[in-house]
Design an enzyme around this catalytic site. Structure first.
Site, PDB file in Angstrom:
ATOM      1  N   SER A  32      12.286  -4.735  -5.954  1.00  0.00           N
ATOM      2  CA  SER A  32      11.664  -3.403  -5.964  1.00  0.00           C
ATOM      3  C   SER A  32      12.607  -2.298  -6.433  1.00  0.00           C
ATOM      4  O   SER A  32      13.118  -2.347  -7.539  1.00  0.00           O
ATOM      5  CB  SER A  32      11.117  -3.147  -4.561  1.00  0.00           C
ATOM      6  N   ASP A  67       8.324   2.893  -9.010  1.00  0.00           N
ATOM      7  CA  ASP A  67       9.570   2.183  -8.672  1.00  0.00           C
ATOM      8  C   ASP A  67       9.678   0.889  -9.482  1.00  0.00           C
ATOM      9  O   ASP A  67       8.851   0.615 -10.353  1.00  0.00           O
ATOM     10  CB  ASP A  67       9.686   1.943  -7.160  1.00  0.00           C
TER      11      ASP A  67
HETATM   12 ZN    ZN Z   1       8.354  -1.508  -4.829  1.00  0.00          ZN
END
Ligand code: ZN
Ligand code: 16G
Length: 539
Positions: A67, A280
């Site tokens: 992430s 993100d």
């Molecule tokens: Zn994420």
């Protein structure tokens, strides 16, 4: 057969040895660490995914990503058949598997024990949907998953490069006989883009959405957004920056950077009257920002989406004359106090607070006809119960209703199709937000003006052992060490509109401090005082 499987696994243990003395846990969002120390955990997770798929007699997902973490990190998380996070009861198995060293006899004995307990056979069918983000380490790690899943005869559906929410979506579609959509990336894009186009085109007077400039964190979301931008170019102007051609993943950019530092991504000069957003590294978080006429940086985080979506859905339900619909908003303790206050006291929408982590928000959202959940960090989505979906569908086709009512119901139906109900999805949330802007004739400034955030500050504290900190009441109250909460209460009481809590991080070896107060200076001071208290009590 079993003998061969055991032999194959033995080879993988030799090929991908576990670093001596390493312990790891399946945290808030799977295993996450520096990528070079991860291959051994992939061996274990390939096995776990296979067992889960066999038990559920369904396809499960394995996503390789870390992430918003730096490029050098990576991670793995499992996705359950309906596109949800791995059931919590299985985190225990994940953790147990991670405790085993490279002794094949011991590990195999545990696998056999598990198969026995779970009543599955090595030859039972198992389908695993595999995808990864843009990290260099992702493809080799995905390859380890593939090898290990094949030990237990799993079939791999390889989706290669995908955002995390795309993989959640395809897993759900695969198991849901495609009633949620087609289980391919094309199916995903078709569903979202068609719904967006329908929603705009059916809405009389909808304005053409203004240009939106997206910082894609140099991650997987960039190529996917470029596709959406090209496909919807007649309806919306999406520009993608930080598309991975120059900068590094999440390096001074992305939703986490913008939210935490409360400033624009490095190298992006904000121009007045333009709107921007950041996603993100795996495209499951979204925040908006812009620069106002006083040249101040203004940011709209997850709390703002809850308010915007709740207000849109409430308006459309009223116009469609669909009454008695139970709408709720789910937040965590990080939600700005002003957003909670606005939802409860101005919009009269009930708000529930749950511990940090998407799985808790998602679970709670299932209690409502329409459950809107967002973490302040920009991760969130909306869940619609089957019952409300049916009511909306019936209303669209109900000739005894007025044209206005049926239009509102139809708008709701299109909105539901833009939303990715399996998990927070930056691309879906972006399209949903832009559609609301266009239909409601709302500007980003007006969205911001709905309420004023209470100034807040977040800090990290390094302590000897972060598990010394224990909390209750959705992390808002600290139960250990003894008397720390009393001290926090005492400190908070000195500040106007003061609120503060502490919690151990689920992803880093730190304790997090959150504070809000009437002025920024006070929020900073309050956070610092609480930090000192944490240090004192954990010495
Ligand atoms: Zn994420
Ligand atoms: C993970 C969680 C996120 C949470 C964050 C908290 C998922 C998919 N992600 O990124 O929801 O906000 O951890 O991190 O659940 P922390 O425990 O370090 O504060």
């Amino acid at each position: 057969m079993t003998h061969i499987a055991k032999q194959k696994l033995g080879q993988l243990l030799i090929q991908y040895p576990k670093p001596a003395g390493l312990t790891m846990g399946y945290g808030t969002s799977g295993f996450r660490a520096r990528s070079d120390i991860l291959p051994w955990i992939m061996v274990r997770m390939g096995l776990l995914a296979s067992l889960r798929a066999k038990v559920k007699k369904a396809c499960v997902g394995v996503m390789i990503t870390a992430s918003h973490n730096p490029e050098c990190d990576n991670g793995v998380k499992l996705i359950d058949p309906m596109g949800e996070m791995l059931d919590q009861s299985w985190e225990v198995y994940a953790n147990n598997l991670a405790t085993f060293d490279d002794n094949i006899d011991e590990l195999w004995e545990y696998i056999e024990l598990l198969m026995n307990q779970l009543n599955v056979q090595p030859q039972d069918e198992a389908v695993i949907a595999l995808a990864h983000d843009t990290r260099q380490s992702s493809i080799p790690l995905a390859y380890v998953i593939r090898q290990s899943a094949q030990v237990l005869h799993s079939i791999i559906l390889d989706f290669d490069l995908m955002t995390t929410p795309q993989l959640h979506y395809v897993v759900r579609c695969y198991n849901d006989d495609c009633s949620y959509g087609h289980y391919t990336e094309a199916g995903y894009f078709d569903k979202l883009c068609t719904a967006f186009q329908n929603l705009i085109e059916m809405s009389p007077g909808a304005q053409r959405p203004e240009q939106v400039i997206v910082d894609a964190a140099n991650g997987v979301g960039a190529v996917k957004l470029q596709y959406v931008a090209a496909r919807l170019s007649k309806l919306i102007h999406i520009d993608v920056l930080n598309d991975g051609t120059q900068g590094h993943l999440n390096d001074c950019c992305g939703a986490d950077y913008v939210k935490l530092l409360q400033k624009p991504p490095a190298g992006i000069e904000l121009r007045p009257s333009l709107k921007y957003c950041s996603i993100d590294g795996d495209a499951d978080r979204l925040v908006y920002f812009f620069i106002n006429s006083k040249k101040q940086f203004c940011m709209l985080d997850g709390d703002r989406f809850s308010v915007l979506y709740a207000s849109f859905l409430h308006t459309k339900l009223q116009q469609a004359k669909l009454n008695d619909v139970k709408i709720g908003v789910i937040q965590t303790a990080y939600a700005n106090g002003s957003s909670t206050d606005y939802l409860i006291n101005t919009m009269h929408v009930p708000v529930a607070c749950v511990p940090t982590g998407v799985k808790f928000l998602h679970h709670k959202a299932q209690d409502y006809d329409i459950g809107i959940y967002f973490e302040a960090n920009g991760h969130g989505t909306v869940l619609f119960s089957d019952d409300i979906k049916n009511k909306i569908k019936t209303a669209v086709d109900d000739q005894s209703r007025t044209a206005e009512e049926r239009l509102a119901a139809n708008q709701l139906r299109a909105f539901i199709n833009i939303i990715n109900e399996t998990v927070g999805d930056a691309i879906a949330d972006l399209l949903a937000t832009e559609a609301i802007f266009a239909i409601m004739h709302l500007t980003i400034e007006q969205w911001l003006q709905l309420y004023t955030d209470i100034p807040q500050r977040q800090l990290k504290v390094s302590v000897r052992d972060r598990t010394m900190i224990q909390t209750t009441d959705a992390e808002r109250c600290c139960t250990a060490p003894a008397y720390l909460q009393d001290r926090i209460d005492q400190i908070v009481s000195k500040y106007q509109r003061g609120r503060s809590f502490v919690r151990p991080s689920g992803t880093e070896d730190v304790v997090r401090v959150y504070a809000e107060a009437h002025t920024q200076a006070d929020a900073d001071k309050l956070a610092n005082e609480v930090r000192l208290a944490v240090e004192e009590f954990t010495r």
